[in-house]
Every structure is written in structure tokens, then in C-alpha cells.
Design a protein around this motif. Structure first.
Motif, PDB file in Angstrom:
ATOM      1  N   ASP B  37      -8.615   5.279  -1.403  1.00 31.36           N
ATOM      2  CA  ASP B  37      -7.795   4.649  -0.375  1.00 31.36           C
ATOM      3  C   ASP B  37      -6.374   4.391  -0.876  1.00 31.36           C
ATOM      4  N   SER B  38      -5.601   3.740  -0.033  1.00 36.95           N
ATOM      5  CA  SER B  38      -4.216   3.466  -0.401  1.00 36.95           C
ATOM      6  C   SER B  38      -4.163   2.655  -1.682  1.00 36.95           C
ATOM      7  N   SER B  43      -1.372   9.502  -5.210  1.00 38.72           N
ATOM      8  CA  SER B  43      -0.014  10.049  -5.148  1.00 38.72           C
ATOM      9  C   SER B  43       0.660  10.013  -6.513  1.00 38.72           C
ATOM     10  N   HIS B 196      -7.910  11.863   2.871  1.00 41.42           N
ATOM     11  CA  HIS B 196      -8.689  10.733   3.348  1.00 41.42           C
ATOM     12  C   HIS B 196      -9.853  11.198   4.214  1.00 41.42           C
ATOM     13  N   GLY B 272      -0.744   4.738   5.991  1.00 41.42           N
ATOM     14  CA  GLY B 272      -0.131   4.536   4.677  1.00 41.42           C
ATOM     15  C   GLY B 272      -0.509   5.652   3.735  1.00 41.42           C
ATOM     16  N   GLY B 273      -1.096   6.694   4.284  1.00 42.51           N
ATOM     17  CA  GLY B 273      -1.704   7.763   3.503  1.00 42.51           C
ATOM     18  C   GLY B 273      -0.872   8.345   2.374  1.00 42.51           C
ATOM     19  N   GLU B 276       1.463   5.877  -0.503  1.00 38.39           N
ATOM     20  CA  GLU B 276       0.990   4.544  -0.860  1.00 38.39           C
ATOM     21  C   GLU B 276       1.610   4.034  -2.157  1.00 38.39           C
ATOM     22  N   ASP B 277       2.113   4.926  -2.954  1.00 38.90           N
ATOM     23  CA  ASP B 277       2.715   4.457  -4.192  1.00 38.90           C
ATOM     24  C   ASP B 277       4.180   4.155  -3.991  1.00 38.90           C
TER      25      ASP B 277
END
Lengths: 302, 277
Positions: B37-38, B43, B196, B272-273, B276-277
Motif C-alpha cells: 500500500d501507500s 516507489s 495495487h 495516492g498510488g 506515495e513517496d
């Protein structure tokens, strides 16, 4: 570098300019103004230098001798003058020659009055050396020297003409250097701003390029091309304008300042452009190059 | 081949690391999913693999090269062996499809003659030969992603990284893209897909690397005596505490009938896929 990469770079640089029209236009306009003023001052300075040179070769120092001086001493003085480095040439003018010259000028049309002098030469004591210089700034030194030479009665000079010309030329040189320097800074600033906008508009593209594996060169080069092309256009426009209006300016100035017309001798447009063209083009390219380099260094850390 | 050994990455000195002691190996020719997940560090992982970021600790080896040994000037050449595809396609909007793909070849200094030969070939491979003159805005999301894949592949990379490639696509297009990636993998390219989309992950039956809060929860491999054996499509081992928390993703049944349904289900976990970073 491959040829295709080279052409790609050039094309992208020009595309950048087109996409970024308003800023490019502003940069070109500033460059044009800058180079135009540069060219104008350059022409003035060049013409003045030519005039000063003319005046220098025309201005002579006249050396008059003591009464009853011997022919031999005159010759010795001649050799002394010849030994000076600042002297380009000198010539002896006998009192008869001086009188003939004077009579031609001042009794032109009144030959009768002149004839009344008969064989008497009113300028009997006016035998002289006319000394021509190759460096007019050395004139006062030469005069001081000559005045100390034995057998010299008087040294006549036209110091004011020479000094005024040299001073004026220098003044114009300083003013134009100052104005041009300021304009150069403005031009560099504007070009670097234009490139910065170009870079920010193309951030995404640059990001993609880097991910695909574009080298630093490949990412940066189009922006350098952009700067150089703006510089070149900004130099070409004022050069064209100056080329066209130069003749008119010369005619105008010659008419307005006819009272000093005798001293005015203008260079031809070809003579001026012989040096102005390469100098202005190099300047344009240089400004473009520096402007884009500054921005790339600041905004494009690849 | 991709190999990470005890890789950690912290963005700040105080905060939690984005990646913590990650060790992982993806062999040449493999197809692997990375799920999480986020904030799980997916990433960050992608950025490390592209040498956009440097790890705080540990070593990463890609195609036999240790990334910390690659000097700044060599990064472009290194990246040419890795194709990348993103959730938002990242096509150049002011260039048509042909130009977008050709761009990747111009970047590496390919000759004009070869570009003319290669671009139509790769475009027909992704099924877009007829649309080479269209602009990105004239294409559907699925078509745009195909262009992005064509661009990523045209320089014949050994590895294809896809970061949420189906995140912006409806179910039908998502599947078409996955089929295309599978086909590319069968041609010998190592494919790593961050996603996801659990339906796809399950159905594709490939190795799944599960990440959570910067660590690898499960790298999808069981170590047998003669090396790792990859479990295909299994995400259920930790499903209860990761996916169970997400509404609408609770049961297998609802997932199955939502498979080809566009909308909240497929994209639901994509909020937020990609960033996220």
C-alpha cells in the motif's frame, strides 16, 4: 556525436524559441537594442579614430631658426629631428617656399598687391622645418626637446587641436564602453531568463529524457542552441539597420557640422563593417552562449 | 538480473526509513509483481533501481553492475538498459505517437534511418501501427500506455519497470496492457510491475513481492534445496492484515465479479498510488 543528433539539437533549439515566443521576442529585442547601440558607438569611435589619425598626420610642428643661422646648423637640426622616434617625416621649407605658399593663399585675386613686395621676401626669416608626427600624444615632449636645441628660435605647434581630438576620442570610448557593458549585462540576464522559462516549460520532457537515458549533452544542447540563435538574430537585425542608415547618418552629420567639415572625413560603410560585422556577431553569439550557460548551470542539474 | 542486498533508504535522519534492509533478487527473464500500500516503499524502490536515488545502505546490482560503482556520467548509458512505464504515461503532449517513440531513439543517438525502421515495427507490436500520426490526447488511456510501452521497449532494454501501469485504466484496458507485458516477458525481457491491482496479480499467476512499511513481507519465493521456487499469484498469505483493512476488497467473491468493472474497485486502492513517496 551523430549527425542526426546534431540536427536534432539544432531543431529543438529553434523549436524552443518558437514555443517560447514572447520571451524569445523580448530577448531578441533587448539584444537588438544592445547590439544596435554597440554598433552606433563603435562607428562613432572608429570614425573619430580615423579622423584623429588624419589630423595627426596633418598636424605639423613648425621649427623656426635663429637669425643668421648657418646652412650646416640647419642640416644638423634636421638630423636631430630625424632621430626622434615619434617623427614620421619632416621637410624643409625655405623662406621663398613659405612666401610663395602664403602669397597663393592670401593674395589670391590680389596679385598686384603681392607684386608690390617685389623681390623682397617679407618672410625672409621664415625658413623652417615642418615636422609630421606618427604619435600625436608625444607632441609636447617633442616641442620641449626642440626648444632646447641650439639654433632653434621658435617652435610652433597646434597642440589644442591634437589634444582635443585625442581627449574627445577617449571620452567617447569610455562612455560607449560603459553603456555597452550595462547593456551586455541586461542582455545576458534576459537571455538567461528566457532559457529558464524554456527549461521550466519543458521540465516534464527533460524528466522523461533523463529516464530514457539522455546524456547531459543531449538535454542541455538545445538550450545552448536557443541562446546562440537568439544572440545571432539579435545581432543580425541591428547590423542590417545600421548598414542601411549609416550613409544617412554620415550625410546628416556632415551637413549639420559643416563648420568643422574640413576635419571630417568619414569611413565608408564597408570599412566600418569590415570589423563591426564579425565583432557584433561574436558578441551576439557570446551573449547567447553565456546567458544560456548560466541558466543551465543553475536550473538544469542533470 | 536485479539484486538488492540489505538496501535501506532514509529521506531524513530522524524519520522512519522508506526502505529498511531490503534483500531481493529478480532473475533475468522473470516476471514479478511488487505490491504494497501507500508508503510501503514501492516507489522508492523503483527510483533506486533507476539510480534516481542513492540507497542509504546496502548494494543494488542490475545486469551485473553495482549501482554505487556507476559514475554520474555513466547513468544515462545505464538507464538505456531499463525501460520504464508510469501510471500517468508521461508522453510528450505536443508530439504525435511516432515522434514520442522516435524520441527515445533520438535520445540515444540512433541514426535517422534506423529510427524510421524501428518505430513502425514497435508500434505494430503494441497494436498502434495505424495511429502513428495521432496525438496523445486523441488516444484512450490504454492506447497511451501502449505508446509508453513502445517507447520503453524501442531501445531493447533488458528490464522493463512498470510503475502502476494500469492505475489510470479501466478493466478492459488494464488487461490488455497486462497481456502485452506478459508477451514482452515471453520475448525474454525481465518485467517488474508495481501495482495495487490484486485481481490482476492473482490472475496473472506470477511471482509476487509484497512490501509493507519499507520492508519485504514476502518475496514470493520458497527456498528449496536447489534454489528458490516462486509461488505464482499468491497474495493471500498476508491478505488478512493488509488488504482486509480496505473496504470493498474484503472477499474473493466480490473481487471476482468486480473484475471487469470499471471504477472504484479497480482503482480503489490506487489512491495516492504512484507518488506515495
Amino acid at each position: 556525436m551523430r549527425i542526426s543528433t546534431f540536427f536534432y539539437t539544432i531543431k529543438q533549439g529553434i523549436v524552443n524559441i518558437w514555443k517560447n515566443k514572447m520571451f524569445s521576442l523580448a530577448s531578441v529585442a533587448t539584444m537588438t537594442a544592445c547590439i544596435f547601440l554597440f554598433g552606433l558607438f563603435y562607428m562613432i569611435v572608429m570614425n573619430f579614430q580615423a579622423m584623429v589619425k588624419d589630423a595627426e598626420s596633418g598636424v605639423a610642428v613648425t621649427v623656426l631658426f635663429d637669425h643668421g643661422i648657418s646652412e650646416q646648423r640647419i642640416e644638423e637640426i634636421g638630423e636631430l629631428i630625424d632621430g626622434r622616434v615619434e617623427v614620421s617625416r619632416y621637410e624643409f621649407i625655405s623662406s621663398q617656399e613659405a612666401w610663395d605658399y602664403f602669397r597663393d593663399i592670401y593674395f589670391d585675386g590680389n596679385e598686384k598687391v603681392a607684386e608690390s613686395f617685389g623681390a623682397d621676401n617679407p618672410l625672409a626669416n621664415s625658413a623652417s622645418y615642418a615636422v609630421y608626427m606618427n604619435d600625436i600624444s608625444m607632441q609636447s615632449a617633442l616641442v620641449t626637446y626642440l626648444e632646447s636645441v641650439d639654433g632653434v628660435r621658435e617652435v610652433k605647434q597646434s597642440a589644442t587641436v591634437a589634444n582635443t581630438l585625442t581627449d574627445f576620442n577617449r571620452l567617447i570610448g569610455y562612455i560607449s564602453a560603459g553603456v555597452i557593458l550595462i547593456l551586455l549585462c541586461v542582455a545576458i540576464f534576459l537571455i538567461s531568463n528566457t532559457i529558464a522559462v524554456g527549461i521550466s516549460v519543458r521540465r516534464e520532457e527533460i524528466g522523461i529524457m533523463k529516464l530514457i537515458g539522455a546524456t547531459d549533452y543531449f538535454v542541455r544542447a538545445p538550450f545552448v542552441v536557443e541562446g546562440i540563435v537568439i544572440g545571432l538574430i539579435g545581432a543580425a537585425i541591428p547590423l542590417g539597420i545600421l548598414y542601411v542608415i549609416y550613409g544617412r547618418i554620415v550625410t546628416y552629420v556632415a551637413e549639420k557640422f559643416r563648420f568643422i567639415g574640413g576635419m571630417m572625413s568619414f569611413l565608408t560603410v564597408k570599412e566600418v563593417f569590415h570589423t563591426l560585422l564579425p565583432v557584433a556577431l561574436v558578441l551576439g553569439v557570446g551573449i547567447g552562449l553565456i546567458g544560456s550557460r548560466i541558466t543551465i548551470r543553475k536550473h538544469l542539474k542533470v | 538480473m536485479i539484486r538488492l542486498e540489505h538496501v535501506s533508504k532514509s529521506y531524513t535522519k530522524e524519520g522512519l526509513p522508506a526502505l529498511h534492509d531490503v534483500s531481493l533478487q529478480i532473475n533475468a527473464g522473470d516476471f514479478a509483481f511488487i505490491v504494497g500500500d501507500s508508503g510501503s516503499g514501492k516507489s522508492t524502490l523503483i527510483k533506486l533501481l533507476l539510480k534516481e536515488l542513492e540507497p542509504t545502505a546496502g548494494t543494488i546490482t542490475i545486469n551485473g553492475r553495482k549501482l554505487n560503482k556507476i559514475r554520474r556520467r555513466q547513468i544515462p548509458k545505464f538507464r538505456r538498459d531499463i525501460g520504464v512505464v508510469f501510471q500517468d504515461f508521461r508522453l510528450l503532449k505536443d508530439r504525435n505517437i511516432y515522434q514520442n517513440v522516435a524520441f527515445a531513439q533520438q535520445v540515444i543517438g540512433e541514426s535517422a534511418r534506423n529510427i524510421k525502421k524501428n518505430v513502425p515495427k514497435i508500434l505494430s507490436q503494441v497494436g498502434l501501427a495505424a495511429k502513428y500520426r495521432s496525438y496523445p490526447r486523441q488516444l484512450s488511456g490504454g492506447e497511451q500506455q501502449r505508446v509508453a510501452i513502445a517507447r520503453a521497449l524501442i531501445n531493447r532494454p533488458k528490464i522493463l519497470l512498470a510503475d502502476e501501469p494500469t492505475g489510470n485504466l479501466d478493466a478492459k484496458n488494464a488487461w490488455e496492457i497486462m497481456d502485452l507485458l506478459d508477451e514482452i516477458n515471453r520475448d525474454g525481457t525481465t518485467v517488474v510491475v508495481v501495482t495495487h491491482n490484486l485481481e490482476i496479480v492473482r490472475a496473472m499467476n506470477k511471482r509476487v513481492i509484497q512490501m509493507q512499511k519499507g520492508v519485504v513481507r514476502d518475496d514470493g519465493a520458497d527456498w528449496e534445496d536447489d534454489g528458490p521456487v516462486y509461488r505464482g499469484g499468491q497474495v493471500s498469505t498476508y491478505g488478512s492484515d493488509y488488504f482486509g483493512e480496505q473496504p470493498g476488497l474484503a472477499g474473493e467473491e466480490s473481487a471476482a465479479d468486480g473484475f471487469f468493472r470499471e471504477g472504484p474497485f479497480l482503482n480503489q486502492s490506487g489512491d495516492g498510488g504512484g507518488d506515495e513517496d
